[in-house]
Design a protein around this motif. Structure first.
Motif, PDB file in Angstrom:
ATOM      1  N   ALA A  58      41.392  27.858  34.769  1.00  0.00           N
ATOM      2  CA  ALA A  58      41.719  29.327  33.977  1.00  0.00           C
ATOM      3  C   ALA A  58      40.908  30.249  33.750  1.00  0.00           C
ATOM      4  CB  ALA A  58      42.057  28.829  32.751  1.00  0.00           C
ATOM      5  N   VAL A  59      39.515  29.919  33.746  1.00  0.00           N
ATOM      6  CA  VAL A  59      38.286  30.884  33.738  1.00  0.00           C
ATOM      7  C   VAL A  59      38.175  31.547  34.996  1.00  0.00           C
ATOM      8  CG1 VAL A  59      35.823  30.785  33.466  1.00  0.00           C
ATOM      9  CG2 VAL A  59      37.242  29.573  32.027  1.00  0.00           C
ATOM     10  N   LEU A  60      38.281  30.970  36.130  1.00  0.00           N
ATOM     11  CA  LEU A  60      38.114  31.553  37.411  1.00  0.00           C
ATOM     12  C   LEU A  60      39.229  32.539  37.622  1.00  0.00           C
ATOM     13  CD1 LEU A  60      36.738  31.507  40.152  1.00  0.00           C
ATOM     14  CD2 LEU A  60      38.461  29.858  40.839  1.00  0.00           C
ATOM     15  N   ARG A  61      40.635  32.238  37.352  1.00  0.00           N
ATOM     16  CA  ARG A  61      41.512  33.223  37.317  1.00  0.00           C
ATOM     17  C   ARG A  61      41.259  34.224  36.290  1.00  0.00           C
ATOM     18  NH1 ARG A  61      47.480  31.808  36.703  1.00  0.00           N
ATOM     19  NH2 ARG A  61      47.645  33.843  37.468  1.00  0.00           N
ATOM     20  N   LEU A  62      40.449  34.349  35.465  1.00  0.00           N
ATOM     21  CA  LEU A  62      40.476  35.293  34.479  1.00  0.00           C
ATOM     22  C   LEU A  62      39.397  36.033  35.121  1.00  0.00           C
ATOM     23  CD1 LEU A  62      40.562  33.794  30.772  1.00  0.00           C
ATOM     24  CD2 LEU A  62      42.001  35.681  31.877  1.00  0.00           C
ATOM     25  N   ASP A  93      41.266  37.235  39.392  1.00  0.00           N
ATOM     26  CA  ASP A  93      42.635  38.097  39.460  1.00  0.00           C
ATOM     27  C   ASP A  93      42.387  39.608  39.208  1.00  0.00           C
ATOM     28  OD1 ASP A  93      43.639  35.638  40.279  1.00  0.00           O
ATOM     29  OD2 ASP A  93      44.915  35.416  38.492  1.00  0.00           O
ATOM     30  N   PRO A  94      43.119  40.461  39.466  1.00  0.00           N
ATOM     31  CA  PRO A  94      42.976  41.890  39.420  1.00  0.00           C
ATOM     32  C   PRO A  94      43.552  42.076  38.188  1.00  0.00           C
ATOM     33  CG  PRO A  94      44.316  41.405  41.340  1.00  0.00           C
ATOM     34  CD  PRO A  94      43.700  40.243  40.959  1.00  0.00           C
ATOM     35  N   PHE A 136      60.695  45.003  32.085  1.00  0.00           N
ATOM     36  CA  PHE A 136      60.543  46.167  32.959  1.00  0.00           C
ATOM     37  C   PHE A 136      59.095  46.352  33.392  1.00  0.00           C
ATOM     38  CE2 PHE A 136      60.101  50.827  33.768  1.00  0.00           C
ATOM     39  CZ  PHE A 136      61.159  50.692  34.838  1.00  0.00           C
ATOM     40  N   LEU A 137      58.275  46.198  32.275  1.00  0.00           N
ATOM     41  CA  LEU A 137      56.861  46.175  32.428  1.00  0.00           C
ATOM     42  C   LEU A 137      56.349  45.195  33.621  1.00  0.00           C
ATOM     43  CD1 LEU A 137      54.005  47.470  31.473  1.00  0.00           C
ATOM     44  CD2 LEU A 137      53.871  45.400  30.304  1.00  0.00           C
ATOM     45  N   GLN A 138      56.684  43.913  33.279  1.00  0.00           N
ATOM     46  CA  GLN A 138      56.424  42.776  34.282  1.00  0.00           C
ATOM     47  C   GLN A 138      56.989  43.079  35.630  1.00  0.00           C
ATOM     48  OE1 GLN A 138      56.409  39.096  32.504  1.00  0.00           O
ATOM     49  NE2 GLN A 138      56.855  37.993  34.191  1.00  0.00           N
ATOM     50  N   SER A 139      58.242  43.557  35.906  1.00  0.00           N
ATOM     51  CA  SER A 139      58.740  43.781  37.202  1.00  0.00           C
ATOM     52  C   SER A 139      58.376  45.083  37.892  1.00  0.00           C
ATOM     53  CB  SER A 139      60.320  43.636  36.967  1.00  0.00           C
ATOM     54  OG  SER A 139      60.847  44.482  36.447  1.00  0.00           O
ATOM     55  N   GLU A 140      58.208  45.947  37.199  1.00  0.00           N
ATOM     56  CA  GLU A 140      58.047  47.377  37.891  1.00  0.00           C
ATOM     57  C   GLU A 140      56.493  47.904  37.760  1.00  0.00           C
ATOM     58  OE1 GLU A 140      60.308  48.912  39.390  1.00  0.00           O
ATOM     59  OE2 GLU A 140      61.458  47.383  38.894  1.00  0.00           O
ATOM     60  N   THR A 141      55.726  47.198  36.971  1.00  0.00           N
ATOM     61  CA  THR A 141      54.226  47.584  36.775  1.00  0.00           C
ATOM     62  C   THR A 141      53.327  46.411  37.153  1.00  0.00           C
ATOM     63  OG1 THR A 141      54.999  48.887  34.898  1.00  0.00           O
ATOM     64  CG2 THR A 141      52.536  48.301  35.363  1.00  0.00           C
ATOM     65  N   MET A 142      53.822  45.170  36.885  1.00  0.00           N
ATOM     66  CA  MET A 142      52.889  43.822  37.119  1.00  0.00           C
ATOM     67  C   MET A 142      52.888  43.632  38.711  1.00  0.00           C
ATOM     68  SD  MET A 142      52.809  42.015  33.874  1.00  0.00           S
ATOM     69  CE  MET A 142      51.499  40.701  34.091  1.00  0.00           C
ATOM     70  N   ARG A 143      53.950  43.661  39.107  1.00  0.00           N
ATOM     71  CA  ARG A 143      54.194  43.104  40.464  1.00  0.00           C
ATOM     72  C   ARG A 143      53.413  44.064  41.707  1.00  0.00           C
ATOM     73  NH1 ARG A 143      56.278  45.497  44.330  1.00  0.00           N
ATOM     74  NH2 ARG A 143      57.512  47.052  42.950  1.00  0.00           N
ATOM     75  N   PRO A 144      53.692  45.625  41.325  1.00  0.00           N
ATOM     76  CA  PRO A 144      52.778  46.351  42.208  1.00  0.00           C
ATOM     77  C   PRO A 144      51.296  46.017  42.058  1.00  0.00           C
ATOM     78  CG  PRO A 144      54.274  47.570  41.183  1.00  0.00           C
ATOM     79  CD  PRO A 144      54.456  46.250  40.641  1.00  0.00           C
ATOM     80  N   ALA A 145      50.897  45.855  40.962  1.00  0.00           N
ATOM     81  CA  ALA A 145      49.474  45.936  40.549  1.00  0.00           C
ATOM     82  C   ALA A 145      48.766  44.622  41.043  1.00  0.00           C
ATOM     83  CB  ALA A 145      49.095  45.650  39.093  1.00  0.00           C
ATOM     84  N   ASN A 146      49.695  43.442  41.467  1.00  0.00           N
ATOM     85  CA  ASN A 146      49.233  42.470  41.932  1.00  0.00           C
ATOM     86  C   ASN A 146      49.375  42.315  43.521  1.00  0.00           C
ATOM     87  OD1 ASN A 146      48.281  40.112  39.982  1.00  0.00           O
ATOM     88  ND2 ASN A 146      50.359  40.484  39.342  1.00  0.00           N
ATOM     89  N   ALA A 196      42.953  52.291  38.745  1.00  0.00           N
ATOM     90  CA  ALA A 196      43.156  52.884  37.378  1.00  0.00           C
ATOM     91  C   ALA A 196      44.535  52.356  36.523  1.00  0.00           C
ATOM     92  CB  ALA A 196      43.339  54.487  37.358  1.00  0.00           C
ATOM     93  N   HIS A 197      45.519  51.795  37.339  1.00  0.00           N
ATOM     94  CA  HIS A 197      46.600  51.274  36.751  1.00  0.00           C
ATOM     95  C   HIS A 197      46.207  49.846  36.556  1.00  0.00           C
ATOM     96  CE1 HIS A 197      50.155  54.010  38.411  1.00  0.00           C
ATOM     97  NE2 HIS A 197      49.727  54.550  37.202  1.00  0.00           N
ATOM     98  N   VAL A 198      45.711  49.242  37.433  1.00  0.00           N
ATOM     99  CA  VAL A 198      45.433  47.766  37.029  1.00  0.00           C
ATOM    100  C   VAL A 198      44.337  47.829  35.680  1.00  0.00           C
ATOM    101  CG1 VAL A 198      43.636  45.961  37.698  1.00  0.00           C
ATOM    102  CG2 VAL A 198      45.385  46.779  39.238  1.00  0.00           C
ATOM    103  N   ARG A 199      43.471  48.741  35.477  1.00  0.00           N
ATOM    104  CA  ARG A 199      42.780  48.791  34.071  1.00  0.00           C
ATOM    105  C   ARG A 199      43.526  48.943  32.928  1.00  0.00           C
ATOM    106  NH1 ARG A 199      37.929  48.023  31.486  1.00  0.00           N
ATOM    107  NH2 ARG A 199      38.333  48.952  29.695  1.00  0.00           N
ATOM    108  N   MET A 200      44.452  50.040  33.175  1.00  0.00           N
ATOM    109  CA  MET A 200      45.247  50.194  32.097  1.00  0.00           C
ATOM    110  C   MET A 200      46.220  49.053  31.791  1.00  0.00           C
ATOM    111  SD  MET A 200      46.341  54.220  32.649  1.00  0.00           S
ATOM    112  CE  MET A 200      47.208  54.167  34.143  1.00  0.00           C
ATOM    113  N   LEU A 201      46.790  48.359  32.788  1.00  0.00           N
ATOM    114  CA  LEU A 201      47.542  47.140  32.684  1.00  0.00           C
ATOM    115  C   LEU A 201      46.771  46.186  31.861  1.00  0.00           C
ATOM    116  CD1 LEU A 201      50.235  45.644  32.926  1.00  0.00           C
ATOM    117  CD2 LEU A 201      49.449  45.330  35.343  1.00  0.00           C
TER     118      LEU A 201
END
Length: 160
Positions: A5-9, A12-13, A53-63, A71-76
């Motif tokens: 868990a710590v490694l992922r934190l 992971d972007p 909507f946030l998870q499908s439309e924003t988190m998917r591209p950020a990953n 900038a989006h990754v930071r805001m997310l």
């Protein structure tokens, strides 16, 4: 497991939090609660819809490394970090967690603080406890909504 868990934190972007899981947990906690109100259920439904909507439309591209915008990754990540904080309350009753989402009893899917207010009646009146839960859900919903609004605009465009 903790090390993973710590490694992922650390690597992971995008923070490994699921707003949809949180929203569904909120809805499940309210579903059969005798203290739930129409307003609480409506706020939880909005939280679920916006989280989906946030998870499908924003988190998917950020990953996706090909679509990732720093900038989006930071805001997310800021939105995801604040989401869990939305459910923190000051001075919880003795024996309960500060985070409303955490339950003491795995047999009960209710919010522990609502169950305590109904059964023990030693901490706060039921209406004050309902207000705490309502404020937490509304705060989380507004945070997700503001996150969606952030991602609708281009972070490099200073006119927004």
């Amino acid at each position: 497991m903790t090390a993973e868990a710590v490694l992922r934190l650390c690597t992971d972007p995008v923070l490994p939090f699921s707003p949809l899981d949180i929203a569904l947990d909120v809805q499940n906690k309210l579903k059969d609660d005798p203290l739930q109100t129409t307003e609480l259920l409506a706020a939880a439904a909005i939280l679920r819809d916006n989280s989906t909507f946030l998870q499908s439309e924003t988190m998917r591209p950020a990953n996706d490394p090909k679509e990732r915008d720093p900038a989006h990754v930071r805001m997310l990540n800021d939105v995801l970090q604040g989401l869990e904080r939305s459910f923190l309350i000051p001075a919880p009753p003795a024996g309960l967690y500060r985070n409303l989402l955490y339950g003491l009893n795995t047999q009960s899917s209710r919010f522990s603080i609502l169950k305590d207010a109904q059964e023990v009646k030693r901490y706060r009146p039921v209406n004050q406890t309902l207000s705490l839960v309502s404020t937490a859900i509304t705060s989380a919903q507004r945070l997700i909504q503001s996150g969606l609004e952030l991602f609708e605009s281009d972070p490099d465009d200073s006119s927004h």
